[in-house]
Motif scaffolding. Structure first.
Motif, PDB file in Angstrom:
ATOM      1  N   VAL A 172       3.511  -0.289  -0.781  1.00 52.48           N
ATOM      2  CA  VAL A 172       3.622  -1.597  -1.434  1.00 52.48           C
ATOM      3  C   VAL A 172       3.335  -1.452  -2.923  1.00 52.48           C
ATOM      4  O   VAL A 172       4.007  -2.062  -3.765  1.00 52.48           O
ATOM      5  N   ARG A 173       2.337  -0.639  -3.238  1.00 53.34           N
ATOM      6  CA  ARG A 173       1.999  -0.398  -4.650  1.00 53.34           C
ATOM      7  C   ARG A 173       3.152   0.294  -5.372  1.00 53.34           C
ATOM      8  O   ARG A 173       3.464  -0.041  -6.522  1.00 53.34           O
ATOM      9  N   TRP A 225      -4.625  -0.064  -7.954  1.00 54.71           N
ATOM     10  CA  TRP A 225      -4.049  -1.382  -8.183  1.00 54.71           C
ATOM     11  C   TRP A 225      -4.381  -1.916  -9.569  1.00 54.71           C
ATOM     12  O   TRP A 225      -3.559  -2.576 -10.211  1.00 54.71           O
ATOM     13  N   CYS A 278       9.199  -3.632   2.202  1.00 58.21           N
ATOM     14  CA  CYS A 278       9.175  -2.738   1.032  1.00 58.21           C
ATOM     15  C   CYS A 278      10.527  -2.710   0.340  1.00 58.21           C
ATOM     16  O   CYS A 278      10.605  -2.750  -0.893  1.00 58.21           O
ATOM     17  N   ASP A 289       0.547   1.290   5.153  1.00 61.00           N
ATOM     18  CA  ASP A 289      -0.158   1.924   4.047  1.00 61.00           C
ATOM     19  C   ASP A 289       0.158   1.149   2.774  1.00 61.00           C
ATOM     20  O   ASP A 289       1.328   0.964   2.424  1.00 61.00           O
ATOM     21  N   TRP A 290      -0.894   0.727   2.068  1.00 59.41           N
ATOM     22  CA  TRP A 290      -0.719  -0.060   0.850  1.00 59.41           C
ATOM     23  C   TRP A 290      -0.066   0.724  -0.276  1.00 59.41           C
ATOM     24  O   TRP A 290       0.455   0.125  -1.222  1.00 59.41           O
ATOM     25  N   ARG A 291      -0.082   2.045  -0.203  1.00 57.70           N
ATOM     26  CA  ARG A 291       0.460   2.822  -1.332  1.00 57.70           C
ATOM     27  C   ARG A 291       1.960   2.603  -1.477  1.00 57.70           C
ATOM     28  O   ARG A 291       2.498   2.700  -2.584  1.00 57.70           O
ATOM     29  N   HIS A 325       7.655  -3.551   8.138  1.00 58.82           N
ATOM     30  CA  HIS A 325       7.024  -3.035   6.921  1.00 58.82           C
ATOM     31  C   HIS A 325       8.056  -2.386   6.007  1.00 58.82           C
ATOM     32  O   HIS A 325       8.057  -2.606   4.790  1.00 58.82           O
TER      33      HIS A 325
END
Length: 228
Positions: free
Chosen positions: A136-137, A198, A9, A132-134, A5
């Motif tokens: 990636v965001r 998003w 990133c 955690d998607w944050r 992960h």
């Protein structure tokens, strides 16, 4: 899984910057040192902005009796005009044609920003035990920032040109004047429409792309006229 992960990133953040430098053609101009100089200007500019904010806006809490002080936030946003001044000096430090100046200043400036604002976040957060998607965001937002800074650099370069067509001058000045308030405008749209995180990133991307296309169109017209 954690390192996978974290590696994803890092690739999502830094690969577009490397590709922009490598495949835009500016690497042929030996502009790496100028990119570093632009990055140094970014750090110096942010320190100056922090000093200005601490001097004139010592109270960082913009809420008074539970209300959001819009006027105070607008005043704080005017400090971001220093970014345009820093990009101006970065452009002047790069010899060569207009596209080389714009891309070198933009990539150097944006690279310094992503190193300062994303590296620690990813090292501390993305290496956590849970996905955690944050993060990636946050990586996606860094790519949007590259487009935003490229658009800003192009607008500053166009503003410095004495041979800019008169019909384009008001557009350039207007877009430059709105640049420091870009974040406030985007957050306002997100708040009014009740957008998710998003969706707000998508709004930022569309805004950056629209500004960038406008700047690119005016640059293309000027380049065709004067043969740069």
């Amino acid at each position: 899984m954690t390192l996978y992960h974290f590696g994803n990133c890092l690739a999502l953040v830094y690969a577009p910057y490397h590709m922009a430098y490598k495949f835009s053609g500016i690497s042929e101009y030996a502009t790496f040192s100028k990119c570093v100089y632009a990055g140094g200007l970014y750090i110096f500019t942010q320190l100056c902005k922090m000093l200005l904010l601490a001097t004139f806006f010592p109270d960082s809490d913009s809420k008074v009796d539970g209300e959001y002080d819009v006027f105070l936030e607008i005043l704080k946003a005017t400090v971001d005009f220093a970014d345009l001044l820093g990009i101006y000096f970065a452009l002047n430090a790069v010899p060569g044609k207009g596209h080389a100046k714009i891309l070198t200043a933009a990539i150097g400036w944006a690279s310094a920003e992503v190193l300062v604002t994303r590296s620690i976040l990813l090292w501390v957060g993305a290496r956590g035990s849970e996905f955690d998607w944050r993060y990636v965001r946050a990586c996606a937002e860094s790519n949007v920032s590259l487009i935003q800074h490229a658009a800003s650099a192009a607008l500053v370069w166009l503003w410095t040109r004495s041979d800019l067509p008169k019909k384009h001058a008001p557009i350039v000045v207007t877009l430059l004047a709105l640049t420091p308030f870009r974040g406030l405008l985007e957050d306002a749209v997100g708040s009014i429409l009740g957008l998710s995180a998003w969706a707000l990133v998508s709004v930022r991307a569309l805004h950056a792309a629209g500004t960038g296309l406008a700047a690119l169109g005016m640059y293309a017209v000027l380049a065709q006229q004067i043969g740069i």
